[in-house]
Design a protein around this motif. Structure first.
Motif, short mmCIF file in Angstrom:
data_model
loop_
_atom_site.label_atom_id
_atom_site.label_comp_id
_atom_site.label_asym_id
_atom_site.label_seq_id
_atom_site.Cartn_x
_atom_site.Cartn_y
_atom_site.Cartn_z
N GLU A 177 0.82 -1.22 0.00
CA GLU A 177 0.00 0.00 0.00
C GLU A 177 0.85 1.27 0.00
OE1 GLU A 177 -2.86 -0.08 3.10
OE2 GLU A 177 -3.98 -1.76 2.25
N LEU A 178 2.15 1.12 0.29
CA LEU A 178 3.05 2.28 0.29
C LEU A 178 4.17 2.11 -0.73
CD1 LEU A 178 3.38 2.90 4.13
CD2 LEU A 178 2.31 4.44 2.47
N ASP A 179 3.96 1.25 -1.71
CA ASP A 179 5.00 0.93 -2.68
C ASP A 179 4.79 1.72 -3.96
OD1 ASP A 179 6.92 -0.18 -4.28
OD2 ASP A 179 6.42 -2.27 -3.79
N MET A 180 5.65 2.68 -4.23
CA MET A 180 5.50 3.49 -5.44
C MET A 180 5.81 2.69 -6.70
SD MET A 180 8.87 5.99 -5.53
CE MET A 180 9.06 6.12 -7.32
N PRO A 183 2.38 -1.13 -9.53
CA PRO A 183 1.58 -0.43 -10.54
C PRO A 183 0.15 -0.14 -10.09
CG PRO A 183 2.02 -2.70 -11.20
CD PRO A 183 2.90 -2.42 -10.02
N ARG A 184 -0.32 -0.82 -9.07
CA ARG A 184 -1.67 -0.52 -8.57
C ARG A 184 -1.74 0.86 -7.92
NH1 ARG A 184 -2.37 -5.94 -5.08
NH2 ARG A 184 -0.20 -5.34 -4.68
N ASN A 185 -0.59 1.40 -7.53
CA ASN A 185 -0.55 2.72 -6.90
C ASN A 185 -0.26 3.85 -7.89
OD1 ASN A 185 -0.99 1.68 -4.27
ND2 ASN A 185 1.18 1.10 -4.13
N GLY A 186 0.24 3.52 -9.08
CA GLY A 186 0.60 4.52 -10.07
C GLY A 186 1.94 4.18 -10.69
N PRO A 187 2.52 5.07 -11.47
CA PRO A 187 2.03 6.42 -11.77
C PRO A 187 0.90 6.43 -12.80
CG PRO A 187 4.08 5.97 -12.96
CD PRO A 187 3.81 4.76 -12.11
N PRO A 188 0.12 7.52 -12.82
CA PRO A 188 0.22 8.67 -11.92
C PRO A 188 -0.23 8.33 -10.50
CG PRO A 188 -1.74 8.86 -13.27
CD PRO A 188 -1.00 7.65 -13.78
N TYR A 189 0.25 9.11 -9.55
CA TYR A 189 -0.08 8.88 -8.15
C TYR A 189 -1.16 9.87 -7.72
CZ TYR A 189 4.37 6.43 -8.40
OH TYR A 189 5.40 5.59 -8.77
N SER A 190 -2.11 9.38 -6.98
CA SER A 190 -3.20 10.24 -6.50
C SER A 190 -2.69 11.14 -5.38
CB SER A 190 -4.35 9.39 -5.98
OG SER A 190 -3.97 8.73 -4.77
N PRO A 191 -3.33 12.28 -5.17
CA PRO A 191 -2.95 13.14 -4.04
C PRO A 191 -3.02 12.40 -2.71
CG PRO A 191 -4.35 14.34 -5.57
CD PRO A 191 -4.35 12.92 -6.02
#
Length: 369
Positions: A177-180, A183-191
């Motif tokens: 849940e904190l892994d940039m 790919p489920r988190n992005g990019p693009p990354y939500s605010p």
């Protein structure tokens, strides 16, 4: 150079010589102005601006601190002493005007230096060790330049620290849940993701700092003189801006100075993986380090030029803006270098442009003697 509080560099030759090293490029005609380019640990003896500045009639120095090529035990306050030794050396040799350029990680250092040269306040390192900068020989310079620079090593390190690492000894155990890099988190990354990510980065930094202080407290109880220990930090190149160029938007391409972020994040040669307890507090702890560029540049009173590359993958536009906005007077200038990458690699025309801009600014400010 002034001796440190402990043995913080490996080379016995360097320690016993009591010197820091610089490379002086002389102009064809005698110059009484010296431009000094510095970084806390990078080797600037062959900096790309030295020749071009000398060709334009200004003597130029690429300065190294005692920590050249190895920041594992770096103490920022000792870097200030090293800059002071170099400035004093140049003043003694007749230079009437000295301009100090902080390139990359040198931006925070040069602001810290000039702040303490003009009005010293720092009496010890964050671990309580010497030096006392209020008693040090720190000749002020006549002008400051922040060139493709970030506001300080502790600040940028915290922005790059990987919060997905849940075990300091195993970088491959990760919180999805904190892994940039998931790919489920992005990019693009939500605010929302960015907000959680930044909070988790700060929390990880503070956990490391708490552990460091526990270790130092335990060392204080020993009677064998051991005062410091090394340790490893995994995941230090994980800023969402490396992959999402809409964050802190600029002309840069995705990636890092060392290649793809997913591998650079764990490479041994990238930022701040190897450190000591005392160096962590001085160099990398965002709550403890004295090397906060905006805070210190706000205490300076000399003409200041801030230049940033619009294609820089390391130092972003907000870094330049934070330094510029903190300058407490109107004798300041903010200049974008259109298309410039971090070290202007492969960009000879932009190197010439930056050199022209610097010399033009020096002349306009009456700093060319």
């Amino acid at each position: 150079m002034a001796a440190g509080a402990g043995i913080d560099i490996y080379s016995g030759v360097a320690r016993m010589a009591g010197k820091v090293w610089g490379s002086l490029h002389r102009a064809a005609e005698p110059s009484r102005t010296a431009v000094v380019v510095v970084h806390p640990s990078s080797n600037f003896l062959g900096h790309y601006l030295l020749g071009p500045l000398a060709e334009r009639g200004v003597d130029a120095v690429g300065l190294n601190t005692r920590y050249i090529g190895n920041d594992s035990a770096l103490i920022m306050e000792n870097c200030v002493l090293d800059v002071g030794a170099a400035i004093g050396f140049l003043r003694e040799r007749g230079y009437e005007k000295v301009v100090l350029i902080g390139n990359s990680g040198g931006g925070g250092l040069t602001a810290f230096y000039q702040s303490q040269a003009e009005s010293p306040t720092v009496r010890a390192t964050p671990a309580g060790d010497p030096p006392d900068l209020t008693k040090a020989a720190l000749p002020p310079v006549d002008g400051l330049v922040s060139l493709m620079a970030h506001p300080g090593r502790a600040i940028v390190y915290t922005e790059w620290l990987d919060p997905a690492i849940v075990d300091e000894h195993d970088p491959l155990r990760r919180d999805a849940e904190l892994d940039m890099f998931d790919p489920r988190n992005g990019p693009p990354y939500s605010p929302e993701f960015v907000e959680r990510y930044r909070a988790a980065q700060l929390a990880r930094s503070r956990r490391i700092t708490a552990w460091v202080r526990e270790q130092l407290a335990a060392l204080d109880k020993r009677d064998d003189g051991l005062r410091d220990l090394p340790f490893l930090v995994h995941g230090t190149v994980a800023d969402p801006r490396f992959l999402d160029t809409a964050l802190d938007a600029s002309d840069r391409t995705p990636g890092t100075l060392w290649g793809p972020a997913v591998t650079s994040n764990l490479l041994p040669a990238t930022l701040g993986h190897h450190t000591s307890l005392r160096s962590w507090l001085s160099q990398w702890s965002v709550d403890d380090s004295n090397c906060d560029g905006p805070r210190h540049i706000a205490r300076t009173n000399v003409p200041t030029l801030v230049m940033y590359g619009t294609a820089d993958q390391v130092c972003f536009p907000s870094h330049a803006r934070s330094m510029y906005d903190a300058i407490p007077h109107d004798d300041r200038k903010l200049v974008p270098v259109e298309g410039g990458n971090h070290y202007l690699q492969g960009q000879p025309d932009l190197i010439a442009h930056v050199a022209d801009t610097l010399v033009g600014w020096i002349e306009a400010k009456g700093l060319r003697a």
